[in-house]
Design a protein around this motif. Structure first.
Motif, PDB file in Angstrom:
ATOM      1  N   LEU A 117      -7.215  -2.571  -8.059  1.00  0.00           N
ATOM      2  CA  LEU A 117      -6.939  -1.171  -8.529  1.00  0.00           C
ATOM      3  C   LEU A 117      -8.162  -0.095  -8.235  1.00  0.00           C
ATOM      4  CD1 LEU A 117      -5.393  -2.066 -12.130  1.00  0.00           C
ATOM      5  CD2 LEU A 117      -4.091  -1.875  -9.727  1.00  0.00           C
ATOM      6  N   HIS A 118      -9.307  -0.644  -8.349  1.00  0.00           N
ATOM      7  CA  HIS A 118     -10.447   0.550  -7.888  1.00  0.00           C
ATOM      8  C   HIS A 118     -10.703   0.264  -6.372  1.00  0.00           C
ATOM      9  CE1 HIS A 118     -11.649   1.105 -12.103  1.00  0.00           C
ATOM     10  NE2 HIS A 118     -11.247  -0.395 -12.396  1.00  0.00           N
ATOM     11  N   TYR A 119     -10.455  -0.803  -5.862  1.00  0.00           N
ATOM     12  CA  TYR A 119     -10.725  -1.047  -4.275  1.00  0.00           C
ATOM     13  C   TYR A 119      -9.873   0.005  -3.587  1.00  0.00           C
ATOM     14  CZ  TYR A 119      -9.894  -2.649   0.641  1.00  0.00           C
ATOM     15  OH  TYR A 119      -9.550  -2.726   1.934  1.00  0.00           O
ATOM     16  N   VAL A 120      -8.634   0.113  -3.924  1.00  0.00           N
ATOM     17  CA  VAL A 120      -7.928   1.030  -3.193  1.00  0.00           C
ATOM     18  C   VAL A 120      -8.173   2.419  -2.943  1.00  0.00           C
ATOM     19  CG1 VAL A 120      -5.314   1.826  -2.947  1.00  0.00           C
ATOM     20  CG2 VAL A 120      -5.744  -0.402  -3.782  1.00  0.00           C
ATOM     21  N   GLU A 121      -8.463   2.887  -4.393  1.00  0.00           N
ATOM     22  CA  GLU A 121      -8.919   4.476  -4.385  1.00  0.00           C
ATOM     23  C   GLU A 121     -10.402   4.560  -3.920  1.00  0.00           C
ATOM     24  OE1 GLU A 121      -6.555   6.909  -4.848  1.00  0.00           O
ATOM     25  OE2 GLU A 121      -5.295   5.118  -4.958  1.00  0.00           O
ATOM     26  N   GLY A 122     -11.274   3.479  -4.169  1.00  0.00           N
ATOM     27  CA  GLY A 122     -12.641   3.609  -4.029  1.00  0.00           C
ATOM     28  C   GLY A 122     -12.926   3.251  -2.622  1.00  0.00           C
ATOM     29  N   SER A 123     -12.346   2.502  -1.650  1.00  0.00           N
ATOM     30  CA  SER A 123     -12.755   2.077  -0.501  1.00  0.00           C
ATOM     31  C   SER A 123     -11.739   2.345   0.535  1.00  0.00           C
ATOM     32  CB  SER A 123     -13.132   0.526  -0.507  1.00  0.00           C
ATOM     33  OG  SER A 123     -14.276   0.385  -1.188  1.00  0.00           O
ATOM     34  N   LEU A 124     -10.425   1.785   0.299  1.00  0.00           N
ATOM     35  CA  LEU A 124      -9.453   1.982   1.488  1.00  0.00           C
ATOM     36  C   LEU A 124      -9.140   3.171   1.678  1.00  0.00           C
ATOM     37  CD1 LEU A 124      -7.755   0.335   3.185  1.00  0.00           C
ATOM     38  CD2 LEU A 124      -5.832   0.232   1.505  1.00  0.00           C
ATOM     39  N   MET A 125      -8.494   3.964   0.698  1.00  0.00           N
ATOM     40  CA  MET A 125      -7.973   5.383   0.970  1.00  0.00           C
ATOM     41  C   MET A 125      -8.953   6.374   1.257  1.00  0.00           C
ATOM     42  SD  MET A 125      -4.738   4.948   0.625  1.00  0.00           S
ATOM     43  CE  MET A 125      -4.598   6.918   0.846  1.00  0.00           C
ATOM     44  N   PRO A 126     -10.262   6.538   1.062  1.00  0.00           N
ATOM     45  CA  PRO A 126     -11.114   7.294   1.611  1.00  0.00           C
ATOM     46  C   PRO A 126     -11.196   7.116   3.143  1.00  0.00           C
ATOM     47  CG  PRO A 126     -12.027   6.530  -0.398  1.00  0.00           C
ATOM     48  CD  PRO A 126     -10.987   5.613  -0.223  1.00  0.00           C
TER      49      PRO A 126
ATOM     50  N   GLY B 240      -0.848   3.451   1.291  1.00  0.00           N
ATOM     51  CA  GLY B 240      -1.692   3.459   2.466  1.00  0.00           C
ATOM     52  C   GLY B 240      -1.490   2.693   3.617  1.00  0.00           C
ATOM     53  N   LEU B 241      -1.263   1.640   3.372  1.00  0.00           N
ATOM     54  CA  LEU B 241      -1.154   0.395   4.507  1.00  0.00           C
ATOM     55  C   LEU B 241       0.235   0.710   5.334  1.00  0.00           C
ATOM     56  CD1 LEU B 241      -2.391  -2.868   2.752  1.00  0.00           C
ATOM     57  CD2 LEU B 241      -3.340  -1.183   4.428  1.00  0.00           C
ATOM     58  N   ILE B 242       1.129   1.119   4.667  1.00  0.00           N
ATOM     59  CA  ILE B 242       2.534   1.456   5.513  1.00  0.00           C
ATOM     60  C   ILE B 242       2.397   2.276   6.158  1.00  0.00           C
ATOM     61  CG2 ILE B 242       5.047   1.914   4.814  1.00  0.00           C
ATOM     62  CD1 ILE B 242       4.814   0.090   2.602  1.00  0.00           C
ATOM     63  N   ALA B 243       1.507   3.643   5.809  1.00  0.00           N
ATOM     64  CA  ALA B 243       1.467   4.643   6.484  1.00  0.00           C
ATOM     65  C   ALA B 243       0.526   4.640   7.685  1.00  0.00           C
ATOM     66  CB  ALA B 243       0.944   6.087   5.420  1.00  0.00           C
ATOM     67  N   ALA B 244      -0.311   3.619   7.552  1.00  0.00           N
ATOM     68  CA  ALA B 244      -1.148   3.535   8.673  1.00  0.00           C
ATOM     69  C   ALA B 244      -0.909   2.352   9.746  1.00  0.00           C
ATOM     70  CB  ALA B 244      -2.800   3.362   7.960  1.00  0.00           C
ATOM     71  N   LYS B 245       0.050   1.650   9.352  1.00  0.00           N
ATOM     72  CA  LYS B 245       0.376   0.621  10.110  1.00  0.00           C
ATOM     73  C   LYS B 245       0.350   0.577  11.591  1.00  0.00           C
ATOM     74  CE  LYS B 245       5.160  -0.081  10.003  1.00  0.00           C
ATOM     75  NZ  LYS B 245       6.173  -1.105   9.700  1.00  0.00           N
TER      76      LYS B 245
END
Length: 262
Positions: free
Chosen positions: A121-130, A204-209
């Motif tokens: 829950l924190h990884y998505v917004e803190g690491s992946l999406m940026p 994020g993953l679907i948009a960037a795949k």
């Protein structure tokens, strides 16, 4: 006997935003909810959203408890996901069991599945999406909206930034997710069942795949290097709940965009 009054849930959904994650989550929680949709204005959220939350962003969810006229307003995807999962996730797979038997309330008593869920829950917004947002913004600087006579200059700078910043970050993120899927004990990040952590990752993953390959020069194609991640993305995109969430928006207004526009 009258049925117990239920909280009133409303999602303020903005096109081409992570509000799609929350819409899918509400579908998985199988709770009644109201949906209000918004178009972007010059790529930005419309000013009407500031009436709901001061930052004027989406997703935003309001939850009005039974017997109250004052809604609780929730913002930020990770917080919304955790709040909804904790309060409405009973009888679903959205939140893993927190405590090992006999270890309730003890340090280290949490199950591995719950720890993975909480971290994600924190990884998505803190690491992946940026990283993904940075790639999207930089990519626009060499796109067709940039005047053609300065585009070669912006493209040269952007390509250097992709090579030095975006590509190494993307390789690290995909490698991390590949390892998480290898060790989860199932098809999803926390195990064999879909959880709200997977739902939160989905947008994020679907948009960037199909865009990862444009981030720079890879040793091989991203799909070859990280097969579990791309199989996972396909699994998310073809999940019945995800499809329901997409169809729900299309039925309201077919002109609303789900994913970021190129």
């Amino acid at each position: 006997m009258a049925s117990e009054e239920q909280p009133k849930i409303k999602l303020y959904w903005l096109e081409q935003s992570r509000a799609q994650n929350i819409l899918w989550l509400l579908e998985e929680l199988n709770v009644p909810y109201e949906l209000e949709t918004f178009h972007r204005v010059n790529m930005l959220a419309p000013p009407e959203l500031k009436k709901i939350h001061p930052l004027g962003k989406s997703p935003v969810v309001s939850v009005t408890p039974p017997g109250s006229s004052e809604p609780i307003v929730l913002a930020e995807s990770g917080f919304i996901t955790q709040y909804l999962s904790e309060h409405f996730g009973q009888g679903t797979t959205m939140m893993p069991k927190r405590w090992k038997d006999g270890q309730e309330g003890k340090v280290g008593g949490e199950t591995e599945q719950w720890l993975r869920w909480q971290y994600c829950l924190h990884y998505v917004e803190g690491s992946l999406m940026p990283m993904l947002i940075m790639a999207m913004v930089l990519g626009a600087l060499k796109g067709p909206k940039i005047p053609f006579f300065i585009r070669p200059i912006t493209a040269l700078v952007v390509n250097q930034l992709f090579s030095r910043l975006v590509l190494p970050n993307a390789q690290a993120q995909l490698g991390f997710l590949e390892q998480q899927l290898e060790t989860s004990g199932g098809d999803y990040l926390c195990g064999p069942e879909l959880t709200s952590a997977d739902v939160l990752l989905s947008f994020g993953l679907i948009a960037a795949k199909d865009k990862f390959e444009t981030f720079g020069t890879w040793d091989s194609s991203p799909k070859t290097l990280f097969p579990k991640v791309f199989a996972y993305i396909d699994r998310l995109e073809t999940h019945p709940g995800y499809k329901r969430s997409v169809e729900k928006v299309k039925k309201i207004d077919s002109s609303l965009g789900i994913m970021f526009s190129a």
